[in-house]
Enzyme design. Structure first.
Site, short mmCIF file in Angstrom:
data_model
loop_
_atom_site.label_atom_id
_atom_site.label_comp_id
_atom_site.label_asym_id
_atom_site.label_seq_id
_atom_site.Cartn_x
_atom_site.Cartn_y
_atom_site.Cartn_z
CD GLU A 159 -3.53 2.89 -5.25
OE1 GLU A 159 -2.33 2.80 -4.95
OE2 GLU A 159 -3.92 3.34 -6.34
CD GLU A 192 0.38 7.66 -8.53
OE1 GLU A 192 1.40 7.78 -9.22
OE2 GLU A 192 0.13 6.66 -7.82
O1 9MR Z 1 1.07 -2.59 -6.92
C1 9MR Z 1 1.30 -2.24 -8.27
C2 9MR Z 1 2.50 -2.98 -8.81
O2 9MR Z 1 2.25 -4.37 -8.80
C3 9MR Z 1 2.79 -2.51 -10.22
O3 9MR Z 1 3.98 -3.10 -10.64
C4 9MR Z 1 2.98 -0.98 -10.22
C5 9MR Z 1 3.19 -0.45 -11.64
O4 9MR Z 1 2.11 -0.75 -12.46
O5 9MR Z 1 1.84 -0.36 -9.68
C6 9MR Z 1 1.54 -0.74 -8.36
O6 9MR Z 1 0.37 -0.09 -7.95
C7 9MR Z 1 0.44 1.31 -7.78
C8 9MR Z 1 -0.87 1.89 -8.24
O7 9MR Z 1 -1.13 1.52 -9.56
C9 9MR Z 1 -0.90 3.40 -8.08
N1 9MR Z 1 -0.57 3.79 -6.74
C10 9MR Z 1 0.66 3.22 -6.19
C11 9MR Z 1 0.60 1.69 -6.31
C12 9MR Z 1 1.82 1.06 -5.65
O8 9MR Z 1 2.97 1.43 -6.34
#
Ligand code: 9MR
Length: 398
Positions: A297, A182
């Site tokens: 994802e 990102e």
């Molecule tokens: O699904 C993930 C969630 O459980 C975590 O709390 C969060 C922060 O670490 O990240 C979420 O995953 C994200 C991913 O790492 C990057 N793309 C967006 C995902 C959804 O927010």
């Protein structure tokens, strides 16, 4: 079916108190329930998403030279054996949802804790799954100590140490790494489209080159991925353009980026449509840069859909099938991962839930909360069954 016919066959779903048609949009009726019109192929219509046989997704994908898998938390896999069994049955690759992020691995500036991530790597190995790393450089999920410790003077050393240690720890045992996550955010207003993240503030745009080079050095075998969201819908053209620019810049400077990860958190409303032509053109442009593509994802939020589960599931499934059948036409797409496998464990229940609507649980994933296959599972299976076959050498694996 061509676009014109699609539009004329549009089906309208009316919810709540009143009824009116919204041309290509989602509108709230007196702040009550939204009205959705999904213009995808037979979304709410006759389509029954028939699938031949009950072969798991991992095998259907593999028979086309594709990898299918999902993200999971440590807690879900370690505490629910039925879920772990379903996971191993359906998935050929596992990516920890959180356990390889900085806040999980770095309890203090001088300590790395691999306990949970190692458990997950072992789970993958034991069940004949690939293991995937997410993520080495991100502006989120940083430990509490980060802000008070990392600065312009030490950022490069700390970043290099992190990558060397973490990538080195799994060297030779990991399919791919989301090296940077990102980093593009045109809304921040920079001419290069980069996000004004702490890494950018400390090290300038060169932090991406530093990260990719360090990762390649620590593990020459892992596929090195740049991962981002916001690349699918028609209105996301500025982000697609900025990501292309970034990848071109990295390649031109000889930085070893090898693949683009497209997150694909999709949702249901008409202002968020993807155009298969635009999307495929973008994928071709990426492939022409000699990069692989992973859908990293994938999930479909149903938070704007009606309470009726059968309607919700059909629309979600239609979006899965429309999306996957478009992207899988591009041979550079080598893997599809959903962000979770079962509705029991989805980030969308925490952050993007239906709490303010009807308090029902969201249903964005292939299996329901009881691990039963849903129409979304059928849709993914159908898309794999229809996908053109990849040549096996295109898929980099352990
Ligand atoms: O699904 C993930 C969630 O459980 C975590 O709390 C969060 C922060 O670490 O990240 C979420 O995953 C994200 C991913 O790492 C990057 N793309 C967006 C995902 C959804 O927010």
């Amino acid at each position: 079916m061509n676009r014109k016919r699609l539009l004329t066959r549009r089906r309208t779903l009316l919810l709540g108190m009143g009824a009116f048609t919204v041309a290509g949009g989602l509108r709230h009726l007196n702040n009550q329930f939204p009205e959705i019109v999904y213009e995808g192929k037979d979304a709410i219509g006759k389509k029954n998403f028939t699938v031949v046989g009950d072969i798991p997704l991992r095998e259907r994908a593999a028979s086309k030279g594709l990898i299918y898998g999902a993200a999971s938390s440590y807690r879900a896999l370690a505490s629910n054996t039925d879920y772990a069994t379903s996971f191993a049955k359906e998935c050929a690759i596992l990516v920890p949802e959180a356990q390889l992020k900085w806040d999980a691995l770095r309890p203090s500036p001088n300590r790395f804790d691999f306990t949970r991530a190692d458990w997950m790597a072992k789970f993958a190995r034991t069940h004949g799954m690939l293991f995937r790393g997410h993520t080495l450089v991100w502006h989120k999920a940083l430990p509490k100590w980060f802000a008070g410790t990392v600065n312009k003077r030490n950022a490069e050393r700390i970043l290099l140490e992190h990558i060397k240690t973490v990538v080195g720890h799994y060297a030779g045992k990991i399919h791919s790494w989301d090296v940077v996550n990102e980093a593009v955010f045109p809304e921040d207003g920079r001419s290069d489209g980069l996000r004004n993240s702490p890494w950018l503030q400390f090290l300038g745009a060169g932090y991406l080159d530093i990260a990719f080079r360090a990762a390649a050095e620590a593990d020459p075998r892992a596929l090195l991925v740049y991962n981002d969201f916001g690349l699918n819908y028609q209105y996301e053209e500025p982000k697609r353009a900025a990501v292309l620019k970034l990848l071109e810049r990295l390649k031109s400077r000889g930085s070893p980026v090898q693949a683009l990860g497209i997150q694909a958190h999709l949702w249901c409303d008409n202002s968020s449509k993807f155009n298969p032509k635009t999307l495929k053109k973008f994928l071709r442009e990426i492939a022409n840069m000699d990069l692989k593509i992973l859908i990293t994802e994938l999930d479909v939020s149903d938070k704007n859909l009606p309470l009726d589960v059968s309607i919700r599931d059909r629309i979600v499934a239609a979006i899965y099938e429309d999306y996957l059948s478009a992207v899988l036409e591009e041979p550079a797409v080598i893997a599809v991962l959903t962000w979770g496998l079962s509705d029991r464990y989805t980030w969308l229940n925490e952050t993007d839930s239906r709490k303010r609507l009807d308090r029902s649980l969201v249903r964005p994933l292939p299996l329901d909360t009881n691990l039963k296959r849903k129409l979304a599972w059928n849709a993914i299976a159908r898309a794999f069954d229809q996908a053109p076959k990849r040549h096996s050498e295109q898929v980099k694996s352990e």
